[in-house]
Motif scaffolding. Structure first.
Motif, mmCIF file in Angstrom:
data_model
loop_
_atom_site.group_PDB
_atom_site.id
_atom_site.type_symbol
_atom_site.label_atom_id
_atom_site.label_comp_id
_atom_site.label_asym_id
_atom_site.label_seq_id
_atom_site.Cartn_x
_atom_site.Cartn_y
_atom_site.Cartn_z
ATOM 1 N N TYR A 83 5.148 -24.652 2.619
ATOM 2 C CA TYR A 83 4.601 -24.082 3.846
ATOM 3 C C TYR A 83 5.428 -24.527 5.048
ATOM 4 N N ARG A 126 -0.992 -25.129 -9.396
ATOM 5 C CA ARG A 126 -1.448 -25.164 -8.003
ATOM 6 C C ARG A 126 -2.379 -26.333 -7.682
ATOM 7 N N MET A 150 3.487 -26.421 -9.474
ATOM 8 C CA MET A 150 3.402 -25.310 -8.525
ATOM 9 C C MET A 150 2.657 -24.133 -9.143
ATOM 10 N N GLN A 151 2.927 -23.865 -10.401
ATOM 11 C CA GLN A 151 2.286 -22.738 -11.073
ATOM 12 C C GLN A 151 0.788 -22.972 -11.247
ATOM 13 N N LYS A 194 6.561 -19.636 -1.860
ATOM 14 C CA LYS A 194 5.113 -19.537 -1.718
ATOM 15 C C LYS A 194 4.460 -20.911 -1.650
ATOM 16 N N SER A 195 5.099 -21.885 -2.265
ATOM 17 C CA SER A 195 4.516 -23.220 -2.344
ATOM 18 C C SER A 195 4.860 -24.089 -1.145
ATOM 19 N N ASP A 255 1.271 -29.997 -3.429
ATOM 20 C CA ASP A 255 2.109 -29.591 -2.299
ATOM 21 C C ASP A 255 3.498 -30.216 -2.401
ATOM 22 N N SER A 266 -4.873 -29.322 -3.735
ATOM 23 C CA SER A 266 -3.713 -28.541 -4.167
ATOM 24 C C SER A 266 -2.473 -29.415 -4.291
#
Length: 366
Positions: A217, A155, A152-153, A214-215, A170, A168
Motif C-alpha cells: 500500500y 492475506r 500475500m496470497q 495489490k499487497s 503486510d 492481515s
C-alpha cells in the motif's frame, strides 16, 4: 613606435581577458564556494556528519546536501527539474549512474561527468521482520520469497500459522520507479521465480507484480522513509520489509523506544550488493568547482571517514577495515540476525536495461 604601441595595446587587452577569466574560474578571496551534493537518502546521516568534518578542514567551502531517491535523482537531473545545480550526484549504485550516462549522451551527445565515478560505501539488500512474526514466516530461520508470496496470497496471519489478532499480512517495499531498493527487491524476487520454474514466462512475472502491487500500500519513495515508517507504525502496518542492511543496522536501536520488540534481519540468498557511487557532473559546473568537489570525494574515501560509514551500518570500500573493531560499530551490538560475513551469494545490481524492464512491468500491471 606606432607598431610598438599596437603591440602594447594587444598585450594589455590579452592581460585583461586572461584576468577576467581568472576571476571567473578562481574563487574570490573571503567568499565561500558552494558545492551542492545530491545523495540517496540512505546516506543522509553519515554525509551530514562528514559534511561538518570537511567544512572544519576547508573553511572556504560550503557543502550543501540534498537528498532524493536514486531514480528520482537521475530523472530530476536529466529533465532539469531541480531548482539548483548539483556538482556531485551519489545514487545507491553505479548502475544508476550508467543509466544517467546513457540518457545524457542520447540527448546531448556529450560526456555528463568530469571524472570516472568513484565508490563511496557498500551495503546489501536484506529483509527485516518483527521477531515473533519472522519465526512463523521463516520457520527454519532462512529468508524465503515463496513464503512471502504465499502469505500475500493467503492475506491473513491466521491462515499461515500466526495469531488471529495479527490481522492481515503486510509486506513493505519502496516504489521501484523512484527507489533503488524497490528495483533490487523485484529483481531478486523475479529471479527466484525463474530459478524455481522451467517454464517461467512474462505472464508469470506479471502475475507476481500484480500480487505485490495489490499487497503493498502506497510504496514509499525512499528506503529510509520506509524504515522510519516501519518502526513508527509497528507490526499493525508492516510485517516484513526489504531495505538496505546499512539502514536496518543503524535504525535498529530505535525499535527499543518505539516498539515492544525489535525486528530481526534476514539475508536473502542470493542478495544484491549495492555500492553508493559519486560522480561529478558537468552541467553548469566549471572545472574549478569540479576540483573542489573531487577534494570532498577524496576526503570521504579516506580510512577515518570510512569508519564513519561503518558506524552507520555501511561496509567500507577500502580493504582491511574490520567491521567489529570500529568504535560504535553495529556489528558488535548483538542485533538479531546480523552477520558480518553472510554465507550467501552476492550479486551485482540489475543493469539499466533490466531496471527499465522492471519499471515498465511495474507500471503496466494493476
Amino acid at each position: 613606435m606606432i607598431h610598438q604601441s599596437k603591440q602594447n595595446k594587444i598585450i594589455t587587452s590579452l592581460g585583461i581577458i586572461l584576468a577576467s577569466l581568472g576571476l571567473t574560474y578562481a574563487p574570490i578571496p573571503g567568499v565561500k564556494q558552494t558545492i551542492i551534493v545530491v545523495s540517496g537518502t540512505e546516506l543522509k546521516e553519515p554525509l551530514q556528519e562528514l559534511e561538518t568534518r570537511f567544512e572544519q578542514n576547508n573553511s572556504r567551502v560550503d557543502l550543501e546536501l540534498k537528498f532524493q531517491g536514486s531514480q528520482d535523482m537521475v530523472n530530476n537531473y536529466i529533465d532539469q527539474k531541480n531548482d539548483f545545480s548539483p556538482a556531485i550526484l551519489i545514487p545507491a549504485n553505479e548502475q544508476i549512474l550508467s543509466e544517467l550516462d546513457n540518457r545524457w549522451k542520447a540527448q546531448n551527445n556529450s560526456e555528463p561527468f568530469y571524472y570516472s565515478p568513484q565508490a563511496i560505501a557498500k551495503t546489501i539488500l536484506v529483509a527485516i521482520a518483527w521477531q515473533e512474526r519472522g519465526d512463523i514466516l521463516f520457520a527454519d530461520g532462512n529468508f524465503s520469497w515463496s513464503s512471502i508470496e504465499r502469505a500475500m496470497q493467503q492475506r491473513n496471519w491466521s491462515k499461515i500459522g500466526g495469531k488471529s489478532n495479527w490481522g492481515s499480512f503486510d509486506f513493505v517495499m519502496t516504489n521501484p520507479t523512484r527507489s533503488n531498493s524497490g528495483q533490487l527487491t523485484l529483481s531478486l524476487w523475479g529471479q527466484s521465480k525463474q530459478n524455481n520454474s522451467l517454464n517461467n514466462t512474462q505472464t508469470e512475472l506479471e502475475s507476481l507484480y500484480t500480487l505485490i502491487k495489490k499487497s503493498v500500500y502506497q510504496a514509499p519513495r525512499s528506503t529510509d522513509i520506509l524504515l522510519q515508517e516501519f518502526i513508527t507504525r509497528g507490526a499493525n502496518d508492516g510485517d516484513v520489509a526489504t531495505v538496505y542492511e546499512s539502514i536496518a543496522l543503524h535504525r535498529w536501536s530505535q525499535t527499543k523506544l518505539a516498539q515492544s520488540q525489535p525486528y530481526q534481519i534476514y539475508y536473502p540468498n542470493p542478495t544484491i550488493q549495492t555500492i553508493a557511487t559519486a560522480a561529478i557532473v558537468r552541467q553548469n559546473i566549471d572545472q574549478n568547482t569540479a576540483k573542489v568537489a573531487q577534494k570532498f570525494i577524496d576526503f570521504i574515501t579516506q580510512p577515518q571517514q570510512q569508519q564513519v560509514f561503518v558506524q552507520y551500518g555501511f561496509r567500507p570500500v577500502i580493504p582491511n577495515l574490520n567491521l567489529s573493531s570500529v568504535s560504535n560499530s553495529p556489528w558488535s551490538q548483538n542485533i538479531p540476525g546480523v552477520i558480518s560475513n553472510p554465507s550467501v551469494k552476492i550479486e551485482q545490481p540489475p543493469n539499466s536495461q533490466e531496471i527499465a524492464e522492471i519499471q515498465r512491468l511495474w507500471n503496466r500491471v494493476r
